[in-house]
Enzyme design. Sequence first.
Site, PDB file in Angstrom:
ATOM      1  N   GLY A 169       0.838  -1.207   0.000  1.00 21.10           N
ATOM      2  CA  GLY A 169       0.000   0.000   0.000  1.00 21.10           C
ATOM      3  C   GLY A 169       0.865   1.246   0.000  1.00 21.10           C
TER       4      GLY A 169
ATOM      5  CB  SER B 188      -0.101   3.742  -4.412  1.00 20.78           C
ATOM      6  OG  SER B 188      -1.143   3.118  -3.692  1.00 20.78           O
TER       7      SER B 188
ATOM      8  CB  ILE C 274      -3.127   9.403  10.004  1.00 23.03           C
ATOM      9  CG1 ILE C 274      -2.572   8.700  11.273  1.00 23.03           C
ATOM     10  CG2 ILE C 274      -2.000  10.018   9.170  1.00 23.03           C
ATOM     11  CD1 ILE C 274      -1.861   9.582  12.275  1.00 23.03           C
TER      12      ILE C 274
ATOM     13  CB  SER D  71      -5.700   0.907  13.762  1.00 16.48           C
ATOM     14  OG  SER D  71      -6.633   1.904  14.108  1.00 16.48           O
TER      15      SER D  71
ATOM     16  CE1 TYR E  12      -8.631  -0.231   9.416  1.00 18.94           C
ATOM     17  CE2 TYR E  12      -8.668   0.505  11.700  1.00 18.94           C
ATOM     18  CZ  TYR E  12      -8.123   0.563  10.437  1.00 18.94           C
ATOM     19  OH  TYR E  12      -7.068   1.402  10.193  1.00 18.94           O
TER      20      TYR E  12
ATOM     21  CB  VAL F 190      -1.654  -7.657   0.589  1.00 20.20           C
ATOM     22  CG1 VAL F 190      -0.589  -6.666   0.172  1.00 20.20           C
ATOM     23  CG2 VAL F 190      -2.889  -6.959   1.145  1.00 20.20           C
TER      24      VAL F 190
HETATM   25  P1  NAP Z   1      -5.129   4.997   2.213  1.00 18.04           P
HETATM   26  O1  NAP Z   1      -4.666   6.393   2.028  1.00 18.04           O
HETATM   27  O2  NAP Z   1      -6.547   4.640   1.963  1.00 18.04           O
HETATM   28  O3  NAP Z   1      -4.169   4.041   1.327  1.00 18.04           O
HETATM   29  C1  NAP Z   1      -4.381   2.664   1.344  1.00 18.04           C
HETATM   30  C2  NAP Z   1      -3.244   1.993   0.607  1.00 18.04           C
HETATM   31  O4  NAP Z   1      -3.442   0.558   0.690  1.00 18.04           O
HETATM   32  C3  NAP Z   1      -3.206   2.337  -0.870  1.00 18.04           C
HETATM   33  O5  NAP Z   1      -1.858   2.384  -1.256  1.00 18.04           O
HETATM   34  C4  NAP Z   1      -3.910   1.150  -1.519  1.00 18.04           C
HETATM   35  O6  NAP Z   1      -3.512   0.903  -2.856  1.00 18.04           O
HETATM   36  C5  NAP Z   1      -3.429   0.028  -0.621  1.00 18.04           C
HETATM   37  N1  NAP Z   1      -4.261  -1.159  -0.677  1.00 18.04           N
HETATM   38  C6  NAP Z   1      -5.583  -1.282  -0.358  1.00 18.04           C
HETATM   39  N2  NAP Z   1      -5.996  -2.547  -0.559  1.00 18.04           N
HETATM   40  C7  NAP Z   1      -4.914  -3.238  -1.001  1.00 18.04           C
HETATM   41  C8  NAP Z   1      -4.704  -4.581  -1.388  1.00 18.04           C
HETATM   42  N3  NAP Z   1      -5.697  -5.483  -1.365  1.00 18.04           N
HETATM   43  N4  NAP Z   1      -3.460  -4.958  -1.796  1.00 18.04           N
HETATM   44  C9  NAP Z   1      -2.451  -4.056  -1.845  1.00 18.04           C
HETATM   45  N5  NAP Z   1      -2.595  -2.771  -1.482  1.00 18.04           N
HETATM   46  C10 NAP Z   1      -3.805  -2.367  -1.076  1.00 18.04           C
HETATM   47  O7  NAP Z   1      -4.846   4.494   3.697  1.00 18.04           O
HETATM   48  P2  NAP Z   1      -3.917   5.083   4.874  1.00 18.04           P
HETATM   49  O8  NAP Z   1      -4.732   5.966   5.707  1.00 18.04           O
HETATM   50  O9  NAP Z   1      -2.625   5.553   4.325  1.00 18.04           O
HETATM   51  O10 NAP Z   1      -3.714   3.732   5.723  1.00 18.04           O
HETATM   52  C11 NAP Z   1      -2.534   2.957   5.652  1.00 18.04           C
HETATM   53  C12 NAP Z   1      -2.544   1.958   6.804  1.00 18.04           C
HETATM   54  O11 NAP Z   1      -2.621   2.667   8.036  1.00 18.04           O
HETATM   55  C13 NAP Z   1      -3.738   1.003   6.786  1.00 18.04           C
HETATM   56  O12 NAP Z   1      -3.326  -0.266   7.225  1.00 18.04           O
HETATM   57  C14 NAP Z   1      -4.675   1.612   7.795  1.00 18.04           C
HETATM   58  O13 NAP Z   1      -5.527   0.649   8.357  1.00 18.04           O
HETATM   59  C15 NAP Z   1      -3.693   2.166   8.803  1.00 18.04           C
HETATM   60  N6  NAP Z   1      -4.229   3.235   9.637  1.00 18.04           N
HETATM   61  C16 NAP Z   1      -4.656   4.396   9.094  1.00 18.04           C
HETATM   62  C17 NAP Z   1      -5.153   5.396   9.923  1.00 18.04           C
HETATM   63  C18 NAP Z   1      -5.638   6.716   9.396  1.00 18.04           C
HETATM   64  O14 NAP Z   1      -6.213   7.481  10.206  1.00 18.04           O
HETATM   65  N7  NAP Z   1      -5.439   7.047   8.132  1.00 18.04           N
HETATM   66  C19 NAP Z   1      -5.232   5.166  11.301  1.00 18.04           C
HETATM   67  C20 NAP Z   1      -4.790   3.967  11.819  1.00 18.04           C
HETATM   68  C21 NAP Z   1      -4.282   3.007  10.969  1.00 18.04           C
HETATM   69  P3  NAP Z   1      -4.246   1.658  -4.108  1.00 18.04           P
HETATM   70  O15 NAP Z   1      -3.704   3.073  -4.104  1.00 18.04           O
HETATM   71  O16 NAP Z   1      -3.834   0.895  -5.312  1.00 18.04           O
HETATM   72  O17 NAP Z   1      -5.719   1.628  -3.827  1.00 18.04           O
END
Ligand code: NAP
Length: 242
Positions: free
Chosen positions: A8, A10, A186, A140, A153, A60
């Site tokens: 992830g 990207s 975040i 998380s 989740y 994944v």
């Molecule tokens: P995001 O901006 O929505 O980005 C999600 C990323 O995961 C993208 O690169 C997406 O690829 C990739 N992805 C989704 N499904 C996938 C799959 N099946 N195989 C491979 N890649 C996949 O999310 P984020 O906020 O950066 O979150 C990143 C991590 O942090 C996650 O595990 C999330 O649960 C965790 N997290 C986030 C927060 C928050 O507040 N943002 C808080 C706690 C934990 P594409 O671009 O190709 O779709």
Amino acid sequence: MKYALVTGGSRGIGRAVCIQLAEMGYPVVINYASNEAAALETKRLVEEKGVTAELLPFDVASVEEVDKAIDSWNEQHPNDYIALLVNNAGIRSDAVMVFMEDQQWNDVLGISLNGFFFVTRKLLKNMISKRFGRIVNIVSLSGLSGLPGQTNYSAAKAAVIGATKALAKEVASRKITVNAVAPGYIATDMTQDLDEKALKSHIPAGRFGTPEEVAAVVGFLASDQAAYITGDVISINGGLYT
Ligand code: NAP
């Protein structure tokens, strides 16, 4: 040569982690599911730091896709290995449990929990034989405290925390560390639909965190200075949950 793989990578936190690791000199393999344009932008930002960046798209949650992509990467890199893995790919699909559909449960656990298992298992062999590795799992606050509307989740992230602790004990003698980073809110695409103004009032720091702040913690855990930290979970949530 030691490479880093960020699942992830990207967008959001994954992109910031790719850039952080590039600043530390790691060549970076950027995994993503489908958003090639975003992945190419991450690649450009990594290359700006003067290191190699490669795209490696796969789902994944699919063991076949994971094995195929990593086998082919290994074939093309006979003298390299992936020494640093950041299991970051994740999605949300919120619903209170009475209304949660099978697919919502399976999709979230498939990506966060099965994805962690498939990718990590595949890369561990080389880390063990080379006697060095760093694994950082992005979990998380939801997996620590539980959040209503997120039983899927919270379950996935709590399971990865358990696996982090168990695996850390399995591989510590091989100089492989396994840790988790637990962000609160975040500012990324994942949280775009949330009412930031209302939520901010509950966060002691008074704001959402940035992807770069999470990436800095990942960078530290990946560094030589963190060699004696393993099996731990580091929260980064502005004081929301301690
Ligand atoms: P995001 O901006 O929505 O980005 C999600 C990323 O995961 C993208 O690169 C997406 O690829 C990739 N992805 C989704 N499904 C996938 C799959 N099946 N195989 C491979 N890649 C996949 O999310 P984020 O906020 O950066 O979150 C990143 C991590 O942090 C996650 O595990 C999330 O649960 C965790 N997290 C986030 C927060 C928050 O507040 N943002 C808080 C706690 C934990 P594409 O671009 O190709 O779709």
